[in-house]
Design a protein around this motif. Structure first.
Motif, PDB file in Angstrom:
ATOM      1  N   ALA A  70     -19.353   5.978 135.190  1.00 54.55           N
ATOM      2  CA  ALA A  70     -18.539   5.799 135.699  1.00 54.55           C
ATOM      3  C   ALA A  70     -17.624   5.482 136.013  1.00 54.55           C
ATOM      4  O   ALA A  70     -16.667   5.725 135.240  1.00 54.55           O
ATOM      5  N   LYS A  71     -16.812   6.689 136.770  1.00 55.83           N
ATOM      6  CA  LYS A  71     -14.864   7.479 137.399  1.00 55.83           C
ATOM      7  C   LYS A  71     -14.613   6.445 137.639  1.00 55.83           C
ATOM      8  O   LYS A  71     -13.273   5.826 136.685  1.00 55.83           O
ATOM      9  N   GLU A  72     -15.174   5.621 138.715  1.00 56.49           N
ATOM     10  CA  GLU A  72     -14.632   4.654 139.209  1.00 56.49           C
ATOM     11  C   GLU A  72     -15.283   3.169 138.815  1.00 56.49           C
ATOM     12  O   GLU A  72     -16.271   3.316 139.022  1.00 56.49           O
ATOM     13  N   VAL A  73     -14.563   2.349 138.746  1.00 57.93           N
ATOM     14  CA  VAL A  73     -14.872   0.718 138.685  1.00 57.93           C
ATOM     15  C   VAL A  73     -14.585  -0.511 139.709  1.00 57.93           C
ATOM     16  O   VAL A  73     -13.251   0.174 140.019  1.00 57.93           O
ATOM     17  N   ILE A  74     -15.016  -1.322 139.813  1.00 58.96           N
ATOM     18  CA  ILE A  74     -14.514  -2.102 140.486  1.00 58.96           C
ATOM     19  C   ILE A  74     -13.839  -2.867 139.436  1.00 58.96           C
ATOM     20  O   ILE A  74     -13.555  -3.155 137.996  1.00 58.96           O
ATOM     21  N   GLY A  75     -12.520  -2.602 139.963  1.00 59.13           N
ATOM     22  CA  GLY A  75     -11.129  -3.410 138.723  1.00 59.13           C
ATOM     23  C   GLY A  75     -10.444  -4.776 139.997  1.00 59.13           C
ATOM     24  O   GLY A  75      -9.744  -5.962 138.763  1.00 59.13           O
ATOM     25  N   GLY A  76     -11.390  -5.490 140.834  1.00 56.43           N
ATOM     26  CA  GLY A  76     -10.888  -6.486 141.323  1.00 56.43           C
ATOM     27  C   GLY A  76     -11.535  -7.011 142.312  1.00 56.43           C
ATOM     28  O   GLY A  76     -12.478  -6.229 142.922  1.00 56.43           O
ATOM     29  N   TYR A  77     -10.375  -8.258 142.787  1.00 56.20           N
ATOM     30  CA  TYR A  77     -11.550  -8.616 144.429  1.00 56.20           C
ATOM     31  C   TYR A  77     -10.181  -9.093 145.084  1.00 56.20           C
ATOM     32  O   TYR A  77      -9.515  -9.818 144.471  1.00 56.20           O
ATOM     33  N   ALA A  78      -9.655  -8.865 146.450  1.00 58.97           N
ATOM     34  CA  ALA A  78      -9.364 -10.042 147.207  1.00 58.97           C
ATOM     35  C   ALA A  78     -10.530 -10.561 148.268  1.00 58.97           C
ATOM     36  O   ALA A  78     -10.615 -10.219 149.600  1.00 58.97           O
ATOM     37  N   LEU A  79     -10.694 -11.890 148.311  1.00 61.57           N
ATOM     38  CA  LEU A  79     -11.007 -12.661 149.254  1.00 61.57           C
ATOM     39  C   LEU A  79     -10.323 -13.029 150.611  1.00 61.57           C
ATOM     40  O   LEU A  79      -8.895 -14.382 150.375  1.00 61.57           O
ATOM     41  N   LEU A  80     -10.361 -12.609 151.522  1.00 61.63           N
ATOM     42  CA  LEU A  80      -9.224 -13.397 152.661  1.00 61.63           C
ATOM     43  C   LEU A  80     -10.227 -13.491 153.442  1.00 61.63           C
ATOM     44  O   LEU A  80     -11.503 -13.352 154.545  1.00 61.63           O
ATOM     45  N   GLU A  81      -9.134 -14.478 154.338  1.00 59.89           N
ATOM     46  CA  GLU A  81      -9.992 -15.059 155.943  1.00 59.89           C
ATOM     47  C   GLU A  81      -9.224 -14.433 156.619  1.00 59.89           C
ATOM     48  O   GLU A  81      -7.573 -14.972 157.286  1.00 59.89           O
ATOM     49  N   THR A  82      -9.722 -13.914 157.895  1.00 61.70           N
ATOM     50  CA  THR A  82      -9.023 -13.016 159.415  1.00 61.70           C
ATOM     51  C   THR A  82      -9.401 -13.425 160.665  1.00 61.70           C
ATOM     52  O   THR A  82     -10.902 -13.776 160.564  1.00 61.70           O
ATOM     53  N   ALA A  83      -9.002 -12.950 161.485  1.00 63.09           N
ATOM     54  CA  ALA A  83      -8.841 -13.473 162.685  1.00 63.09           C
ATOM     55  C   ALA A  83     -10.315 -12.365 163.622  1.00 63.09           C
ATOM     56  O   ALA A  83     -11.440 -12.354 164.388  1.00 63.09           O
ATOM     57  N   SER A  84     -10.029 -11.049 162.775  1.00 68.31           N
ATOM     58  CA  SER A  84     -11.146  -9.766 162.598  1.00 68.31           C
ATOM     59  C   SER A  84     -10.531  -8.837 161.894  1.00 68.31           C
ATOM     60  O   SER A  84      -9.817  -9.267 160.757  1.00 68.31           O
ATOM     61  N   ARG A  85     -11.703  -7.801 161.613  1.00 66.36           N
ATOM     62  CA  ARG A  85     -12.043  -6.612 160.721  1.00 66.36           C
ATOM     63  C   ARG A  85     -10.441  -6.374 160.859  1.00 66.36           C
ATOM     64  O   ARG A  85     -10.281  -5.946 159.417  1.00 66.36           O
ATOM     65  N   GLU A  86     -10.324  -6.320 161.968  1.00 62.39           N
ATOM     66  CA  GLU A  86      -8.692  -4.869 162.179  1.00 62.39           C
ATOM     67  C   GLU A  86      -7.619  -5.766 161.369  1.00 62.39           C
ATOM     68  O   GLU A  86      -6.901  -5.115 160.488  1.00 62.39           O
ATOM     69  N   GLU A  87      -7.971  -7.257 160.996  1.00 70.67           N
ATOM     70  CA  GLU A  87      -6.460  -7.839 160.195  1.00 70.67           C
ATOM     71  C   GLU A  87      -6.408  -7.799 158.996  1.00 70.67           C
ATOM     72  O   GLU A  87      -5.830  -7.455 158.095  1.00 70.67           O
ATOM     73  N   ALA A  88      -8.309  -7.750 158.898  1.00 67.38           N
ATOM     74  CA  ALA A  88      -8.780  -7.608 157.038  1.00 67.38           C
ATOM     75  C   ALA A  88      -7.767  -6.166 156.576  1.00 67.38           C
ATOM     76  O   ALA A  88      -7.923  -6.135 155.531  1.00 67.38           O
ATOM     77  N   LEU A  89      -8.340  -5.221 157.296  1.00 70.41           N
ATOM     78  CA  LEU A  89      -7.759  -4.049 156.812  1.00 70.41           C
ATOM     79  C   LEU A  89      -6.499  -3.585 156.746  1.00 70.41           C
ATOM     80  O   LEU A  89      -6.440  -3.480 155.894  1.00 70.41           O
ATOM     81  N   GLU A  90      -5.995  -4.219 157.865  1.00 70.66           N
ATOM     82  CA  GLU A  90      -4.261  -4.249 157.948  1.00 70.66           C
ATOM     83  C   GLU A  90      -3.741  -4.846 156.199  1.00 70.66           C
ATOM     84  O   GLU A  90      -3.220  -4.154 155.552  1.00 70.66           O
ATOM     85  N   ILE A  91      -4.311  -5.624 155.996  1.00 74.62           N
ATOM     86  CA  ILE A  91      -4.023  -6.722 154.647  1.00 74.62           C
ATOM     87  C   ILE A  91      -4.571  -5.379 153.906  1.00 74.62           C
ATOM     88  O   ILE A  91      -3.817  -5.998 152.746  1.00 74.62           O
ATOM     89  N   THR A  92      -5.670  -5.264 153.583  1.00 75.74           N
ATOM     90  CA  THR A  92      -5.616  -4.276 152.115  1.00 75.74           C
ATOM     91  C   THR A  92      -4.846  -2.941 152.751  1.00 75.74           C
ATOM     92  O   THR A  92      -4.840  -2.636 151.424  1.00 75.74           O
ATOM     93  N   LYS A  93      -4.470  -2.654 153.742  1.00 79.18           N
ATOM     94  CA  LYS A  93      -3.405  -1.687 153.601  1.00 79.18           C
ATOM     95  C   LYS A  93      -1.712  -1.805 152.768  1.00 79.18           C
ATOM     96  O   LYS A  93      -1.806  -0.923 152.417  1.00 79.18           O
ATOM     97  N   ARG A  94      -1.879  -3.194 153.327  1.00 81.48           N
ATOM     98  CA  ARG A  94      -0.545  -3.403 152.642  1.00 81.48           C
ATOM     99  C   ARG A  94      -0.836  -3.902 150.869  1.00 81.48           C
ATOM    100  O   ARG A  94       0.268  -3.116 150.438  1.00 81.48           O
ATOM    101  N   PHE A  95      -2.480  -4.032 151.048  1.00 83.77           N
ATOM    102  CA  PHE A  95      -1.985  -4.491 149.319  1.00 83.77           C
ATOM    103  C   PHE A  95      -2.288  -2.589 148.402  1.00 83.77           C
ATOM    104  O   PHE A  95      -1.658  -2.421 147.382  1.00 83.77           O
ATOM    105  N   LEU A  96      -3.237  -2.043 149.631  1.00 89.85           N
ATOM    106  CA  LEU A  96      -2.469  -0.379 148.447  1.00 89.85           C
ATOM    107  C   LEU A  96      -1.275   0.133 148.526  1.00 89.85           C
ATOM    108  O   LEU A  96      -1.445   1.089 147.307  1.00 89.85           O
TER     109      LEU A  96
END
Length: 120
Positions: A70-96
């Motif tokens: 495996a070149k890439e592996v799962i290194g961690g996770y975040a469980l999010l509670e948001t009002a929408s998919r778009e909000e979850a994507l924006e939070i993930t972008k902030r994390f990155l």
């Protein structure tokens, strides 16, 4: 709505989180937790300390890590509670973005099924 942001990393990159990255990540996680958007998060131990259990053709097999194929592996996770998919994507972008230019990190964002939902 709950989403799982799955963090994929190149475990063999040799990069270690800097004190600045850890501080910035801590600030972001505190903010999101306070806002009720971050339910839980964690990094995972290296694959060398993991085990894969597979069911195939009715037979179980067990393989201890590391998983060198495996070149890439799962290194961690975040469980999010948001009002929408778009909000979850924006939070993930902030994390990155917190990781800066030296890191190559990918997140897969997937909504959790609610009770009674089925796949497809």
């Amino acid at each position: 709505m709950r989403f799982l942001s799955i963090v994929r990393i190149d475990e063999n990159s040799g990069l270690q989180p800097s004190p600045k990255l850890m501080a910035d990540m801590g600030t972001l996680m505190e903010e999101l937790t306070r806002e009720g958007k971050l339910i839980n998060t964690a990094g995972l131990m290296p694959t060398a300390e993991g085990t894969r259990i597979r069911l195939s053709g009715g037979k179980l097999s067990v393989v201890d890590g590391p998983f060198t194929e495996a070149k890439e592996v799962i290194g961690g996770y975040a469980l999010l509670e948001t009002a929408s998919r778009e909000e979850a994507l924006e939070i993930t972008k902030r994390f990155l973005r917190v990781h800066g230019d030296e890191w190559n990190v990918e997140c897969e964002v997937r909504q959790l099924m609610t009770h009674g939902e089925t796949c497809g």
